[in-house]
Design a protein around this motif. Structure first.
Motif, short mmCIF file in Angstrom:
data_model
loop_
_atom_site.label_atom_id
_atom_site.label_comp_id
_atom_site.label_asym_id
_atom_site.label_seq_id
_atom_site.Cartn_x
_atom_site.Cartn_y
_atom_site.Cartn_z
N ALA A 138 32.27 8.64 -79.62
CA ALA A 138 33.45 9.42 -79.99
C ALA A 138 33.16 10.32 -81.19
CB ALA A 138 34.62 8.50 -80.28
N LEU A 139 32.32 9.84 -82.11
CA LEU A 139 31.94 10.63 -83.27
C LEU A 139 31.08 11.82 -82.85
CD1 LEU A 139 30.99 7.76 -85.75
CD2 LEU A 139 33.20 8.90 -85.48
N LEU A 140 30.15 11.58 -81.94
CA LEU A 140 29.28 12.66 -81.46
C LEU A 140 30.09 13.72 -80.72
CD1 LEU A 140 26.48 13.88 -80.97
CD2 LEU A 140 26.27 12.40 -78.98
N TYR A 141 31.06 13.29 -79.90
CA TYR A 141 31.89 14.25 -79.18
C TYR A 141 32.63 15.17 -80.16
CZ TYR A 141 31.22 10.92 -75.33
OH TYR A 141 30.68 10.09 -74.38
N ALA A 142 33.10 14.58 -81.26
CA ALA A 142 33.81 15.39 -82.26
C ALA A 142 32.87 16.42 -82.88
CB ALA A 142 34.40 14.48 -83.34
N ASP A 143 31.62 16.02 -83.14
CA ASP A 143 30.66 16.94 -83.75
C ASP A 143 30.23 18.04 -82.78
OD1 ASP A 143 30.69 15.63 -86.17
OD2 ASP A 143 29.00 14.32 -85.67
N LEU A 144 30.32 17.76 -81.49
CA LEU A 144 29.89 18.74 -80.49
C LEU A 144 31.03 19.60 -79.97
CD1 LEU A 144 27.32 16.65 -78.40
CD2 LEU A 144 26.85 18.45 -80.06
N VAL A 148 27.75 25.54 -81.29
CA VAL A 148 27.11 26.66 -81.99
C VAL A 148 27.26 26.50 -83.50
CG1 VAL A 148 27.13 29.16 -82.31
CG2 VAL A 148 27.39 28.20 -80.01
N ALA A 149 28.44 26.07 -83.94
CA ALA A 149 28.64 25.84 -85.37
C ALA A 149 27.71 24.74 -85.87
CB ALA A 149 30.10 25.47 -85.64
N LEU A 150 27.52 23.71 -85.05
CA LEU A 150 26.60 22.64 -85.43
C LEU A 150 25.18 23.17 -85.56
CD1 LEU A 150 26.04 19.59 -85.88
CD2 LEU A 150 25.71 19.40 -83.42
N LEU A 151 24.74 23.95 -84.58
CA LEU A 151 23.38 24.48 -84.59
C LEU A 151 23.16 25.44 -85.77
CD1 LEU A 151 23.11 25.08 -80.76
CD2 LEU A 151 21.64 23.54 -82.07
N ARG A 152 24.20 26.15 -86.14
CA ARG A 152 24.08 27.10 -87.25
C ARG A 152 24.25 26.44 -88.62
NH1 ARG A 152 27.53 32.11 -84.52
NH2 ARG A 152 25.80 32.92 -83.25
N GLY A 153 24.57 25.14 -88.61
CA GLY A 153 24.74 24.43 -89.86
C GLY A 153 26.08 24.63 -90.53
N HIS A 154 27.06 25.14 -89.76
CA HIS A 154 28.39 25.39 -90.33
C HIS A 154 29.32 24.19 -90.22
CE1 HIS A 154 27.65 29.92 -89.33
NE2 HIS A 154 26.94 29.50 -90.36
N ALA A 155 28.89 23.17 -89.48
CA ALA A 155 29.77 22.03 -89.20
C ALA A 155 29.40 20.84 -90.07
CB ALA A 155 29.71 21.67 -87.72
N LEU A 333 20.51 16.00 -84.91
CA LEU A 333 20.93 17.20 -85.65
C LEU A 333 22.27 16.95 -86.31
CD1 LEU A 333 20.47 20.20 -86.37
CD2 LEU A 333 21.69 20.76 -84.26
N ALA A 334 23.19 16.32 -85.57
CA ALA A 334 24.50 16.00 -86.13
C ALA A 334 24.40 14.93 -87.21
CB ALA A 334 25.46 15.55 -85.03
#
Length: 379
Positions: A138-144, A148-155, A333-334
């Motif tokens: 459930a935590l991973l789903y929230a991060d995903l 794109v924001a995750l990959l760019r480091g904005h999340a 990554l997350a």
């Protein structure tokens, strides 16, 4: 260089021709009509659809685990109407979930409309570690939600980085028992999935004292202790985690032959005295520089002839296996600075730390764990 060009250029020409062909609507209609190509087209069409729909599949699995559906139908099959009040769902919603689980082979439905565990559901029900990871996702789903924001480091900070409180935390040694409780419990449940595989793949009985670095609550060491009654146990982890391991050793009756050491391997050396050191799902939580420093610390702590064991999921280059690069790539990554690595990359880091005789050991399910062993030069 000319030889490489001779190989690359024809391949590029072939893939360019292939791509033009696949982009043609006329070819697509022909391939679907022609009996020999129709199954192949349908196969890749299904794979593409599964990629698009995969999130809904995982959510069906999550709901099935959260509602404990498999346990409810294991003893006696039940219909959707019978299960609906138990699940606090309407009959329509219950049937939607149950039929989706049938489609995913998690459940089976008989002619009377009653549901029972399917092939995959039966396996899942026997694996509490997998069920724990399903709920943890459930935590991973929230991060995903926004990849794109995750990959760019904005999340940042992510849900996973909050959960794995030691990840990238310079003050990890100061974490309290409450801060480590959730991830320590999860690691303990999932560690049972792989402990026996590692011990089946490597003869731990040849050693007298085993140090498990980042050993959590001691699940791997307890499994090793059950295999080798004379084996002495040493565990190194953050202070709050090591305290949980100490309590578990006492409850298991092995405290007399177990030692717990606390600290942060990034800030100090490792305890000495063991002739084998294990790193179980530790390296992939960290970047290359941290892993290399840890491996050098392990090398310094071992006597000549001592053994290193490194076990974790490993990327297999060139294999059609999404768990390494796709699943662990985004998960780590997350989580923070970690990354999935191939056995070859890990072997190069192990060798750079001074170890010799690096070997890849065969495990029963490489999807869950790969295993490398290495020696410190000496008698």
């Amino acid at each position: 260089m000319n030889q490489l060009a001779a190989v690359v250029r024809p391949r590029r020409a072939w893939t360019a021709w292939r791509d033009r062909l696949l982009a043609s609507p006329r070819f697509a209609r022909w391939a679907l009509a022609f009996p020999l190509t129709r199954p192949l087209v349908r196969h890749y069409e299904r794979r593409l659809f599964d990629l698009m729909a995969g999130f809904t599949y995982s959510q069906v699995l999550a709901a099935l685990v959260q509602l404990r559906v498999l346990d409810r139908v294991a003893e006696a099959p039940q219909t959707a109407d019978e299960l609906a009040p138990q699940l606090a769902l309407s009959p329509t919603a219950a049937a939607t979930l149950l039929d989706a689980a049938v489609a995913l082979r998690l459940l089976e439905r008989d002619r009377a409309g009653a549901y029972a565990p399917g092939l995959l559901g039966t396996v899942l029900r026997t694996q509490p570690g997998i069920q724990a990871m399903v709920e943890h996702h459930a935590l991973l789903y929230a991060d995903l939600q926004d990849p794109v924001a995750l990959l760019r480091g904005h999340a940042r900070p992510t849900q996973l980085s909050r959960f794995w409180t030691y990840s990238g935390n310079r003050d990890a040694a100061e974490l309290t028992p409450a801060q480590v409780a959730s991830y320590s419990t999860l690691m303990s449940v999932t560690q049972r999935l792989i402990a026996d595989q590692i011990l089946d793949a490597y003869p731990i009985a040849r050693h007298t004292r085993l140090l498990d670095v980042g050993g959590g609550e001691g699940i791997f060491l307890l499994a090793a202790a059950a295999r080798v009654p004379q084996l002495r146990l040493m565990l190194f982890d953050l202070p709050a985690v090591a305290e949980r391991a100490r309590a578990r050793f006492e409850a298991a009756g092995v405290a007399a032959r177990a030692q717990c050491f606390s600290g942060d391997f990034r800030a100090a050396g490792l305890p000495t005295g063991a002739d084998a050191i294990s790193l179980i799902r530790v390296a992939f939580d960290h970047d290359d520089a941290t892993v290399l420093a840890l491996l050098r610390a392990a090398h310094a702590a071992l006597p000549p002839g001592g053994t290193l064991l490194l076990a974790e999921p490993m990327v297999v280059p060139g294999r059609d296996e999404p768990s390494g690069a796709a699943y662990f790539g985004l998960y780590l990554l997350a989580m923070g600075p970690g990354r999935p690595r191939s056995a070859a990359r890990l072997a190069s880091l192990i060798a750079a730390a001074g170890f010799t005789d690096v070997q890849q050991r065969r495990t029963r399910t490489p999807l869950q764990v790969g295993l490398l062993s290495a020696r410190k030069a000496g008698p």
